[in-house]
Design an enzyme around this catalytic site. Structure first.
Site, short mmCIF file in Angstrom:
data_model
loop_
_atom_site.label_atom_id
_atom_site.label_comp_id
_atom_site.label_asym_id
_atom_site.label_seq_id
_atom_site.Cartn_x
_atom_site.Cartn_y
_atom_site.Cartn_z
N GLU A 151 104.68 30.74 -24.68
CA GLU A 151 104.05 29.54 -25.26
C GLU A 151 103.23 28.72 -24.28
OE1 GLU A 151 107.21 27.37 -27.20
OE2 GLU A 151 107.59 28.97 -28.63
N ASN A 209 104.10 35.89 -24.72
CA ASN A 209 104.67 35.62 -26.05
C ASN A 209 104.26 34.23 -26.55
OD1 ASN A 209 106.67 36.69 -28.03
ND2 ASN A 209 107.92 34.91 -27.44
N HIS A 252 106.71 33.21 -36.72
CA HIS A 252 107.51 32.29 -37.53
C HIS A 252 106.63 31.88 -38.72
CE1 HIS A 252 110.74 32.22 -34.69
NE2 HIS A 252 109.92 31.90 -33.71
N GLU A 280 109.57 37.44 -33.15
CA GLU A 280 110.54 36.45 -33.67
C GLU A 280 110.31 36.23 -35.16
OE1 GLU A 280 110.51 32.88 -31.25
OE2 GLU A 280 110.29 34.02 -29.39
N ASP A 282 110.36 35.51 -38.96
CA ASP A 282 111.09 34.93 -40.09
C ASP A 282 110.06 34.33 -41.06
OD1 ASP A 282 110.49 32.64 -38.55
OD2 ASP A 282 112.58 32.11 -38.18
C1 XIL Z 1 115.03 28.70 -30.58
C2 XIL Z 1 116.48 29.05 -30.88
O1 XIL Z 1 116.53 29.85 -32.04
C3 XIL Z 1 117.28 27.78 -31.08
O2 XIL Z 1 118.67 28.08 -31.18
C4 XIL Z 1 117.07 26.80 -29.92
O3 XIL Z 1 117.70 25.58 -30.20
C5 XIL Z 1 115.59 26.57 -29.68
O4 XIL Z 1 114.92 27.82 -29.49
N1 XIL Z 1 110.19 30.15 -30.00
C6 XIL Z 1 110.94 30.81 -29.06
C7 XIL Z 1 112.41 30.86 -29.20
O5 XIL Z 1 110.37 31.46 -28.16
O6 XIL Z 1 113.05 30.88 -27.96
C8 XIL Z 1 112.92 29.71 -30.03
O7 XIL Z 1 114.33 29.88 -30.24
C9 XIL Z 1 112.18 29.64 -31.34
C10 XIL Z 1 110.71 29.41 -31.10
#
Ligand code: XIL
Length: 362
Positions: A151, A209, A252, A280, A282
């Site tokens: 990020e 990422n 996401h 990641e 969802d």
């Molecule tokens: C999130 C976790 O799922 C949570 O449990 C935590 O509180 C915050 O981080 N991007 C990422 C992940 O790269 O590491 C994040 O994970 C979600 C967004």
């Protein structure tokens, strides 16, 4: 919801039919077995999962794990020189026959202040590279790929080709955008991190990422494209190959995500000759702005259609090496209230599961 009319539940094999009654994770064909020849199928893991039903679900349906939180900088090196390696968790993942992806080494979030606050530039570089070196050396041979930098780009990225203008910086008006790493080291922190990572474990695949990389935020996708292109042009053979091996698209998503914007970015990143991970995944379904205020049958079908549309795209791109979901079940997902993943909180398969395993049927 006329678009739902195209959702076809007439599955071929007996084990593929989404039945009237929900089916538990145990009774289903392993999801990863549907994609053996194409890409790894992953999900997240935490130490309390080990040895319980959650771990059994994980190892049945997924062949690679990412630590949800326990391999982030604040978890692994909470104070200088004090390492808290989640060895039991990683060893359990490997013993179960899965592989392990590392997340994450350099990030503006979940990072202890001692690393990059109130220290000189030289000390910040030393803290960052020492963390990378020690962690990757520790897990050498156990972790196949790492999110080296997570990020780094702002959401309101610049439309300029100069990717450096799009990096998070400390002077941003939005505190959530801040990156102490960039503020204190400068934009070269990114390549310094990747070089330290390649030096530490030349066999590990090194990923950049980020989220919102689909073309609905095209400036951000182009900023990442331009960064990876520039760094790989300047380091075409660092340790024998391009410095950045791949781009992780967090993914996401939500019901309004247009799959065409996802494919546009996959095509763009593919053109760089790098790997892609859907890192990641969802799909939020009940959220502010959703047509659904509760997780009804129609909402479940709409979500399944969105998963199917995405998986149809993933299957067409050989650059995609891994698809990892961010949550085992709706009950424990970080976005639990939006019902975003494949299993409900009783670990029953949702229509989304059948969409992921057989997207052509939707
Ligand atoms: C999130 C976790 O799922 C949570 O449990 C935590 O509180 C915050 O981080 N991007 C990422 C992940 O790269 O590491 C994040 O994970 C979600 C967004």
């Amino acid at each position: 919801m006329s678009s739902l009319g195209s959702c076809d539940f007439s599955f071929g094999g007996k084990d593929e039919e989404p039945p009237a009654e929900p089916v538990s994770w145990e009774a289903l064909t392993p999801l990863h077995s549907r994609y053996t020849a194409q890409f790894l199928i992953g999900n997240i893991v935490s130490p309390p999962d080990i040895g319980g039903v959650r771990f059994n679900l994980l190892k049945k349906h997924f062949n690679i794990a990412t630590a949800e939180n326990h391999m982030k900088p604040d978890a692994m090196q909470p104070s200088k020189g004090y390492f808290n390696y989640p060895d039991a968790m990683v060893n359990a993942v490997l013993a179960a026959g899965m592989q392990m992806h590392g997340h994450t080494l350099v990030w503006h979030s979940q990072t202890p202040a001692w690393m990059n606050t109130g220290v000189s530039k030289e000390a910040a570089i030393a803290n960052m590279t020492d963390h990378i070196t020690k962690v990757m050396t520790h897990f050498k041979g156990k972790v196949i790929s790492w999110d080296v930098v997570n990020e780094a780009m702002r959401d309101n990225s610049s439309s300029s080709d100069n990717w450096r203008e799009s990096l998070r910086k400390d002077e941003s008006p939005n505190a959530n955008d801040n990156s102490r790493w960039n503020q204190i080291i400068g934009d070269e922190y990114i390549e310094i991190a990747f070089k330290a990572a390649r030096d530490a474990d030349p066999d590990a695949k090194l990923y950049y990422n980020d989220y919102n990389l689909n073309m609905s935020n095209s400036n951000k996708a182009y900023a990442v494209y331009n960064m990876v292109k520039d760094i790989n042009q300047r380091y075409p053979a660092y340790g024998g190959r391009k410095l950045i091996d791949g781009i992780g698209m967090q993914s996401h998503h939500h019901l309004n995500t247009d799959p065409a914007t996802v494919e546009a970015s996959i095509l763009l990143f593919e053109s760089l000759g790098v790997e892609i991970a859907i890192s990641e995944l969802d799909i939020q379904t009940v959220f502010y702005g959703s047509p659904y205020s509760s997780f009804t049958e129609d909402a479940a079908k709409a979500q399944a259609e969105k998963y199917a549309a995405l998986f149809k795209i993933f299957k067409n791109h050989a650059a995609i090496k891994r698809v990892t979901f961010w949550g085992l079940d709706d009950g424990t997902s970080w976005r639990s209230s939006s019902y975003p993943v494949l299993f409900d909180k009783q670990y029953m398969a949702k229509p989304a599961f059948y969409a992921a395993e057989n997207p052509g049927k939707f």
